[in-house]
Design an enzyme around this catalytic site. Structure first.
Site, PDB file in Angstrom:
ATOM      1  N   CYS A  89       0.542  13.376  -0.825  1.00  0.00           N
ATOM      2  CA  CYS A  89       1.063  14.685  -1.233  1.00  0.00           C
ATOM      3  C   CYS A  89       1.862  15.304  -0.086  1.00  0.00           C
ATOM      4  CB  CYS A  89      -0.098  15.582  -1.652  1.00  0.00           C
ATOM      5  SG  CYS A  89       0.396  17.180  -2.310  1.00  0.00           S
ATOM      6  N   CYS A  90       1.289  15.293   1.135  1.00  0.00           N
ATOM      7  CA  CYS A  90       2.008  15.823   2.303  1.00  0.00           C
ATOM      8  C   CYS A  90       3.263  15.001   2.580  1.00  0.00           C
ATOM      9  CB  CYS A  90       1.121  15.795   3.543  1.00  0.00           C
ATOM     10  SG  CYS A  90      -0.043  17.155   3.683  1.00  0.00           S
ATOM     11  N   CYS A 108      -5.224  23.724   0.250  1.00  0.00           N
ATOM     12  CA  CYS A 108      -5.739  22.949   1.388  1.00  0.00           C
ATOM     13  C   CYS A 108      -6.046  23.827   2.593  1.00  0.00           C
ATOM     14  CB  CYS A 108      -4.721  21.881   1.781  1.00  0.00           C
ATOM     15  SG  CYS A 108      -4.349  20.715   0.460  1.00  0.00           S
ATOM     16  N   CYS A 153      -0.741  25.042   2.816  1.00  0.00           N
ATOM     17  CA  CYS A 153      -0.721  25.215   1.366  1.00  0.00           C
ATOM     18  C   CYS A 153      -2.040  25.845   0.902  1.00  0.00           C
ATOM     19  CB  CYS A 153      -0.543  23.867   0.684  1.00  0.00           C
ATOM     20  SG  CYS A 153       1.043  23.091   1.035  1.00  0.00           S
ATOM     21  N   CYS A 157      -0.455  17.328   8.815  1.00  0.00           N
ATOM     22  CA  CYS A 157       0.296  16.968   7.602  1.00  0.00           C
ATOM     23  C   CYS A 157       1.234  15.795   7.860  1.00  0.00           C
ATOM     24  CB  CYS A 157       1.076  18.168   7.087  1.00  0.00           C
ATOM     25  SG  CYS A 157       2.075  18.960   8.336  1.00  0.00           S
TER      26      CYS A 157
HETATM   27 FE1  SF4 Z   1      -0.192  18.756  -0.709  1.00  0.00          FE
HETATM   28 FE2  SF4 Z   1      -2.175  20.032   0.553  1.00  0.00          FE
HETATM   29 FE3  SF4 Z   1      -0.316  18.624   1.936  1.00  0.00          FE
HETATM   30 FE4  SF4 Z   1       0.315  20.940   0.738  1.00  0.00          FE
HETATM   31  S1  SF4 Z   1      -1.120  20.643   2.474  1.00  0.00           S
HETATM   32  S2  SF4 Z   1       1.542  19.096   0.719  1.00  0.00           S
HETATM   33  S3  SF4 Z   1      -0.924  20.813  -1.168  1.00  0.00           S
HETATM   34  S4  SF4 Z   1      -1.873  17.824   0.506  1.00  0.00           S
END
Ligand code: SF4
Length: 238
Positions: free
Chosen positions: A113-114, A199, A196, A222
């Protein structure tokens, strides 16, 4: 000045102890139109927006909009733009925010996701730049402890400028108070490092400042600032 005429370590040594405005302007002179500040709306980044705007430095400002930021963070984005009369450009992925029938991406695979929402948009942006400016400080994480004010970013292939590398958290907040810099109101609710919304949690007194990021997982970064430092001795200024 020719970019190749000076080694980065020598420049880093010369700039160590200088003000953030001096550090940024020195590098900006070498990369006209090819230097940008990455703003993730932490207190350090708000300080750097203030520094760049008040000194009228020719530095573009961008942010990585994952689509999952706190409402307070989106509001701060607007406040900074209005206060300093600047534009903070949005970089985002084309991926859908929510994929029907699947758990949310931060639960399925936070690293992926990151990577999709932060690292890849950043990589595309940095490919056109010669230098990027960040708000990292040495005392934030073990990985950041060796950060220099100017260094070669081996991962993304450009110069990385960390004007606050030697600053403490107290110095950051002194600057915020002195210049009335807008910051995220969530800091007052125990959120120290704010990413985010899904998280990020507040931290308790005595906890590591980044303990609220990806709480309950081994993940602490991240991926934007890990593995970027060139090995000792490698030519870094090109
Ligand atoms: Fe995804 Fe969490 Fe990374 Fe944001 S911090 S990009 S929601 S995994």
């Amino acid at each position: 000045m020719n970019e190749g005429s000076e080694k980065i370590p020598r420049l880093a040594e010369a700039l160590d102890g200088k003000s953030p405005a001096e550090i940024i302007s020195t590098v900006a002179e070498r990369f006209p139109g090819r230097i940008a500040l990455a703003c993730s709306f932490g207190a350090e980044d708000c300080v750097l927006v203030d520094v760049v705007a008040r000194a009228r430095l020719a530095v573009d400002v961008f942010t990585l909009d994952t689509g999952f930021l706190f409402a307070e963070t989106y509001a701060l984005w607007t406040r900074l733009e209005e206060r300093y009369e600047i534009r903070i450009r949005s970089l985002k992925t084309d991926l859908p925010v929510v994929e029907p029938g699947l758990p949310p991406p931060w639960e399925r695979d936070p690293d992926a996701c990151c990577d999709a929402r932060k690292v890849q948009p950043l990589r595309a942006e940095l490919a056109r730049l010669g230098a990027w400016v960040t708000g990292i400080r040495r005392d934030q994480t073990p990985d950041r402890a060796n950060a220099h004010v100017v260094e070669w970013d081996a991962r993304f292939g450009l110069v990385k400028v960390n004007p606050l590398a030697a600053w403490t958290s107290e110095q950051v907040w002194d600057h915020v108070r002195r210049f009335d810099v807008p910051t995220n109101p969530l800091h007052a609710q125990g959120y120290v490092s704010i990413g985010c919304a899904p998280c990020t949690t507040p931290v308790k007194p005595g906890e590591d400042p980044r303990a609220g990021r990806w709480r309950g997982r081994e993940k602490t970064e991240c991926g934007l600032h890990t593995g970027t430092r060139a090995p000792p001795g490698e030519p870094r200024w090109r």
